[in-house]
Motif scaffolding. Structure first.
Motif, PDB file in Angstrom:
ATOM      1  N   CYS A 142       0.834  -1.198   0.000  1.00 27.32           N
ATOM      2  CA  CYS A 142       0.000   0.000   0.000  1.00 27.32           C
ATOM      3  C   CYS A 142       0.873   1.254   0.000  1.00 27.32           C
ATOM      4  O   CYS A 142       1.813   1.372   0.787  1.00 27.32           O
ATOM      5  N   GLN A 143       0.536   2.194  -0.896  1.00 22.97           N
ATOM      6  CA  GLN A 143       1.291   3.449  -1.005  1.00 22.97           C
ATOM      7  C   GLN A 143       0.628   4.575  -0.223  1.00 22.97           C
ATOM      8  O   GLN A 143       1.062   5.721  -0.283  1.00 22.97           O
ATOM      9  N   ARG A 144      -0.461   4.239   0.473  1.00 23.59           N
ATOM     10  CA  ARG A 144      -1.203   5.212   1.291  1.00 23.59           C
ATOM     11  C   ARG A 144      -1.582   6.453   0.487  1.00 23.59           C
ATOM     12  O   ARG A 144      -1.496   7.576   0.971  1.00 23.59           O
ATOM     13  N   CYS A 145      -1.990   6.226  -0.762  1.00 28.86           N
ATOM     14  CA  CYS A 145      -2.363   7.348  -1.625  1.00 28.86           C
ATOM     15  C   CYS A 145      -3.802   7.805  -1.349  1.00 28.86           C
ATOM     16  O   CYS A 145      -4.195   8.907  -1.731  1.00 28.86           O
ATOM     17  N   GLY A 146      -4.601   6.944  -0.710  1.00 31.31           N
ATOM     18  CA  GLY A 146      -5.973   7.310  -0.365  1.00 31.31           C
ATOM     19  C   GLY A 146      -6.960   7.201  -1.511  1.00 31.31           C
ATOM     20  O   GLY A 146      -8.135   7.513  -1.344  1.00 31.31           O
ATOM     21  N   GLU A 147      -6.520   6.742  -2.678  1.00 33.86           N
ATOM     22  CA  GLU A 147      -7.438   6.678  -3.826  1.00 33.86           C
ATOM     23  C   GLU A 147      -8.635   5.761  -3.549  1.00 33.86           C
ATOM     24  O   GLU A 147      -9.737   6.025  -4.005  1.00 33.86           O
ATOM     25  N   CYS A 148      -8.409   4.680  -2.805  1.00 34.05           N
ATOM     26  CA  CYS A 148      -9.520   3.763  -2.529  1.00 34.05           C
ATOM     27  C   CYS A 148     -10.507   4.363  -1.525  1.00 34.05           C
ATOM     28  O   CYS A 148     -11.596   3.826  -1.334  1.00 34.05           O
ATOM     29  N   PRO A 202      -6.941   0.037 -11.539  1.00 31.56           N
ATOM     30  CA  PRO A 202      -5.727   0.648 -12.099  1.00 31.56           C
ATOM     31  C   PRO A 202      -5.211   1.824 -11.282  1.00 31.56           C
ATOM     32  O   PRO A 202      -4.036   2.165 -11.367  1.00 31.56           O
ATOM     33  N   PHE A 203      -6.085   2.427 -10.459  1.00 28.12           N
ATOM     34  CA  PHE A 203      -5.666   3.579  -9.636  1.00 28.12           C
ATOM     35  C   PHE A 203      -4.845   3.143  -8.425  1.00 28.12           C
ATOM     36  O   PHE A 203      -4.232   3.972  -7.762  1.00 28.12           O
ATOM     37  N   CYS A 204      -4.838   1.846  -8.108  1.00 33.17           N
ATOM     38  CA  CYS A 204      -4.152   1.367  -6.903  1.00 33.17           C
ATOM     39  C   CYS A 204      -2.691   1.044  -7.226  1.00 33.17           C
ATOM     40  O   CYS A 204      -2.374  -0.027  -7.727  1.00 33.17           O
ATOM     41  N   HIS A 205      -1.811   1.989  -6.911  1.00 37.98           N
ATOM     42  CA  HIS A 205      -0.396   1.810  -7.229  1.00 37.98           C
ATOM     43  C   HIS A 205       0.265   0.774  -6.332  1.00 37.98           C
ATOM     44  O   HIS A 205       1.352   0.295  -6.639  1.00 37.98           O
ATOM     45  N   GLY A 206      -0.399   0.440  -5.237  1.00 38.48           N
ATOM     46  CA  GLY A 206       0.153  -0.595  -4.356  1.00 38.48           C
ATOM     47  C   GLY A 206       0.345  -1.916  -5.073  1.00 38.48           C
ATOM     48  O   GLY A 206       1.214  -2.718  -4.712  1.00 38.48           O
ATOM     49  N   LEU A 207      -0.458  -2.137  -6.129  1.00 35.93           N
ATOM     50  CA  LEU A 207      -0.360  -3.393  -6.873  1.00 35.93           C
ATOM     51  C   LEU A 207       0.879  -3.432  -7.767  1.00 35.93           C
ATOM     52  O   LEU A 207       1.191  -4.455  -8.353  1.00 35.93           O
TER      53      LEU A 207
HETATM   54  S1  SF4 Z   1      -5.490   2.788  -3.626  1.00 33.07           S
HETATM   55 FE1  SF4 Z   1      -4.103   1.062  -3.188  1.00 33.07          FE
HETATM   56  S2  SF4 Z   1      -2.128   2.031  -2.707  1.00 33.07           S
HETATM   57 FE2  SF4 Z   1      -3.695   3.645  -2.553  1.00 33.07          FE
HETATM   58  S3  SF4 Z   1      -4.299   3.649  -0.359  1.00 33.07           S
HETATM   59 FE3  SF4 Z   1      -5.730   2.294  -1.446  1.00 33.07          FE
HETATM   60  S4  SF4 Z   1      -4.844   0.226  -1.218  1.00 33.07           S
HETATM   61 FE4  SF4 Z   1      -3.195   1.707  -0.753  1.00 33.07          FE
END
Ligand code: SF4
Ligand code: SF4
Length: 214
Positions: free
Chosen positions: A6-12, A141-146
């Protein structure tokens, strides 16, 4: 197993209606130092999701005659017809701000302000899909943690844990009624047909639709 960090970007935290179940809400209210009823009134909304369904079965199925006309007209526009029966999923979800973000998301510094008691759905994200994709980054695709790896750690697809928890909740609603599961609820919320937002729903309309399971 999947690579993920997780990059803690908050997108989710800016895109979805997040449901919280009775045990989770109790813990979140305690964390905030609120009575559960106060916590619900301040932070949650009714959330009713409808899907086309067959009559009967073991699920929460309701007749279209219980659904307000304004919603049926929109459903007809989306589906091309009005199903005779709907699978109804009556839940409570966190309120969202105008920009779509979860009411508990703090973009300033801390991220999730109920982090230690966030719902299971948030804990498991992005591994919460019933579609079982080979590549989750195509689905989210917005989840950079992947696209990152957490040292030697890999993640299992635990979607089934979330879906089992939600299925247990609907089983309780079917057995005890919505008002037997929840001690209090907000005055209004939103109604969706599949993933399409139909609009606001009042508590009276909500309970009218789920009348057999009120
Ligand atoms: S979108 Fe992915 S990377 Fe960003 S906070 Fe949520 S789980 Fe973490
Ligand atoms: S409860 Fe927390 S983790 Fe879940 S969507 Fe809201 S801010 Fe994000």
């Amino acid at each position: 197993m999947y690579d993920f960090k997780c990059q803690r970007c908050g997108e989710c935290c800016k895109r979805y209606y997040i449901i919280s179940l009775p045990g989770e809400v109790s813990a979140q209210a305690s964390l905030k130092g609120l009575e559960e009823g106060d916590f619900i009134a301040r932070n949650m909304q009714l959330f009713l999701q409808l899907f086309p369904a067959e009559h009967g079965g073991s699920r929460i199925n309701v007749s279209s005659s219980l659904v307000p006309r304004k919603f049926l007209d929109m459903i007809s526009g989306h589906a091309g017809h009005i199903p005779e029966f709907f699978l109804a999923l009556p839940m409570l979800a966190f309120r969202r701000r105008e920009d779509g973000s979860c009411t508990f998301y703090d973009s300033g510094n801390s991220g999730c302000t109920i982090y230690s008691e966030r719902p299971l759905e948030c804990r498991l994200f992005p591994f919460v899909s019933d579609r079982k994709p080979d590549d989750y980054s195509k689905l989210y695709p917005f989840c950079h943690g992947l696209r990152h790896k957490d040292s030697n750690k890999t993640y299992a697809d635990l979607s089934f844990v979330h879906f089992r928890q939600v299925a247990d909740y609907f089983g309780m609603v079917k057995e005890k009624g919505f008002s037997g599961v929840w001690n209090s609820w907000p005055n209004g919320g939103v109604c969706l047909f599949t993933d399409k937002l139909l609009g606001p729903i009042t508590a009276d309309e909500f309970f009218g639709v789920i009348a057999p399971y009120k």
